[in-house]
Design an enzyme around this catalytic site. Structure first.
Site, PDB file in Angstrom:
ATOM      1  N   TYR A 287      92.761 -67.329 -57.594  1.00  0.00           N
ATOM      2  CA  TYR A 287      92.752 -66.034 -58.282  1.00  0.00           C
ATOM      3  C   TYR A 287      91.848 -65.042 -57.541  1.00  0.00           C
ATOM      4  CZ  TYR A 287      92.027 -62.288 -61.559  1.00  0.00           C
ATOM      5  OH  TYR A 287      91.953 -61.034 -62.099  1.00  0.00           O
TER       6      TYR A 287
ATOM      7  N   ARG B 198      78.556 -62.188 -63.671  1.00  0.00           N
ATOM      8  CA  ARG B 198      77.781 -61.151 -64.358  1.00  0.00           C
ATOM      9  C   ARG B 198      78.510 -60.604 -65.583  1.00  0.00           C
ATOM     10  NH1 ARG B 198      77.921 -55.852 -61.205  1.00  0.00           N
ATOM     11  NH2 ARG B 198      79.901 -55.923 -62.310  1.00  0.00           N
TER      12      ARG B 198
ATOM     13  N   ARG C  13      89.278 -61.973 -71.884  1.00  0.00           N
ATOM     14  CA  ARG C  13      89.749 -62.319 -70.547  1.00  0.00           C
ATOM     15  C   ARG C  13      88.843 -63.415 -70.027  1.00  0.00           C
ATOM     16  NH1 ARG C  13      92.102 -57.930 -67.516  1.00  0.00           N
ATOM     17  NH2 ARG C  13      91.184 -59.215 -65.958  1.00  0.00           N
TER      18      ARG C  13
ATOM     19  N   PHE D  89      78.880 -50.543 -44.461  1.00  0.00           N
ATOM     20  CA  PHE D  89      79.921 -50.586 -45.492  1.00  0.00           C
ATOM     21  C   PHE D  89      80.118 -52.018 -46.014  1.00  0.00           C
ATOM     22  CE2 PHE D  89      84.451 -51.495 -46.217  1.00  0.00           C
ATOM     23  CZ  PHE D  89      84.678 -50.702 -47.338  1.00  0.00           C
TER      24      PHE D  89
END
Ligand code: D61
Ligand code: MG
Length: 414
Positions: A168, A212, A225, A285
């Site tokens: 997933y 978290r 969920r 980034f």
């Protein structure tokens, strides 16, 4: 900005917070004039303050591609996340999303707040997408197709095993890593990274989010969920939601620590991926989110608050990380610091203590072996001068007298 209390407790946060505030307001001012690009960049700022900031500092051509990549996937994720869309409507949209990107007329209304605006005005994103170079378009299309198919698969399937969990996370975040590596390569600035390393970059970020966000996801209305794999939580409780009840606190924290230990398996790959980057803006980034992730894991580890409310790094620490993450030496230093913090939190009675410690020590070894950690201020050691209440009061009185005199002298000039 951070609260006054937080700044008084961490005075060295003040300067990085100011710098961050200025960078953010500068970025917001640089919205392009064309309406579709203007929409895309202002949307980027609204839906993700943190990614917007790191995306903003990339070179123009790559920045446009990454901005669109982000918005296309955020729109796809808005469809996935909207628990009020019936499965038979949702699945075909997820599977065909990569085609909708080419269609200026297509739109599907869902999500709430800024996500709803993104969905309603998606034609601006399509228009901007069609202006990107062919190689960027192909990479974005391919990843969108694979992510949509993966999300569709998991609409009707629960995350049972650790393999399901990795699968997933591969669809929703690992693929972002693969796509970004392709975009970096297409820009000519970087070599093409191996897929397995790019995948780990995404898995480490996504698993940190899933850990978290336990409470937020379980309390989701109309339907909770669940992303924590049964293979892990079933060792501690009978139902995933039982972790939030006070009587299960001890089991909950042990389960949480098991989840953090699982996430730590990706650290090695992430360090290897980052150490191969050459372009300084691409490096920042990639590195800033990774440092924030290890910091968040260190904060969540052994912390019952994960099951009670939101556990977040303080704004000042985030600002410091953004300010001080520039080279691989900074990254090794930060990973080393947060590993020390994790290590200090391991309770030897935790069922996974040995496994957790061995992963932490492996990370510390990688950081030490690289021999690059520069002389830097630690993120975790209290290097802050500690001010007592009386000291703060005296300082405030001096400041007040100074300001009073300043204004008095100004008014007497008139
Ligand atoms: C380098 C730099 C950034 C990276 C990277 C490598 C590798 C992977 C990623 C960023 C992606 C990490 C995603 C972690 C946050 N998770 C989510 O936002 C979840 O949604 C996943 C599906 C949509 C992904 C959209 C995305 C995110 C970040 C990007 C990007 C696209 C494109 C470019 C750059 C960064 C999560 O969202 C809701 C929530 O977190 O509250 C979910 O629904 O599970
Ligand atoms: Mg989602």
């Amino acid at each position: 900005m951070g609260s006054l209390g937080a700044i008084l407790r961490h005075p060295s946060d003040f300067y990085p917070l100011m710098k961050l505030k200025m960078a953010a307001s500068n970025a917001e001012k640089q919205i392009p004039p064309q309406p579709h690009w203007g929409f895309c960049y202002s949307m980027l700022h609204k839906v993700s303050r943190s990614f917007a900031l790191v995306i903003q500092q990339l070179g123009t051509e790559l920045r446009d591609a990454v901005c669109i990549f982000y918005l296309v996937l955020r729109a796809l994720d808005t469809v996935e996340d909207d628990t009020s869309i019936p499965t038979d409507v949702k699945v075909p949209i997820l599977k065909a999303f990569h085609q909708h990107v080419y269609d200026n007329e297509w739109h599907f209304s869902c999500g709430t707040k800024e996500y709803k605006v993104l969905m309603d005005q998606f034609h601006h994103v399509s228009t901007a997408f069609l202006e990107l170079g062919k190689r960027y378009q192909e990479a974005i299309e391919e990843i969108t197709k694979r992510m949509g198919a993966g999300m569709a698969k998991f609409i009707c399937k629960e995350v049972e095993t650790i393999d399901d969990y990795d699968e997933y996370c591969h669809y929703v975040a690992g693929l972002v890593g693969l796509g970004l590596s392709k975009l970096f390569h297409a820009s000519g600035a970087e070599d093409l990274a191996p897929d397995s390393l790019s995948n780990s970059m995404g898995l480490f970020l996504q698993k940190t989010n899933i850990i978290r966000d336990y409470l937020e996801d379980i309390n989701e209305i109309p339907k909770s969920r669940m992303f924590w794999p049964r293979q892990i939580w079933s060792n501690y409780v009978n139902k995933l939601e039982d972790l939030k009840y006070e009587e299960n606190s001890e089991k909950a924290v042990q389960c949480l620590n098991d989840m953090v230990t699982n996430a730590l398996t990706h650290v090695e790959d992430c360090l290897t991926y980052m150490s191969a980057l050459r372009d300084p803006s691409i490096f920042r980034f990639c590195a800033i989110p990774q440092v924030m992730a290890i910091g968040t894991l260190a904060l969540c580890y052994n912390n019952i608050e994960v099951f009670r409310g939101v556990v977040k790094m303080r704004r000042g620490l985030t600002a410091k990380i953004i300010d001080r993450t520039r080279t691989m030496a900074d990254v090794y230093g930060a990973f080393y610091d947060f590993s020390c913090m994790l290590k200090s939190k391991v309770d030897k009675n935790d069922p996974n203590a040995t496994k957790t410690l061995s992963r932490i020590e492996a990370t510390q070894k990688s950081c030490r072996d690289a021999g690059l950690r520069n002389k830097r201020k630690s993120y975790i050691l209290p290097s802050e001068p500690r001010y007592s209440f009386v000291q703060v009061l005296v300082l405030l009185i001096i400041l007040a007298i100074f300001l009073a005199q300043f204004f008095a002298s100004r008014s007497s000039n008139y």
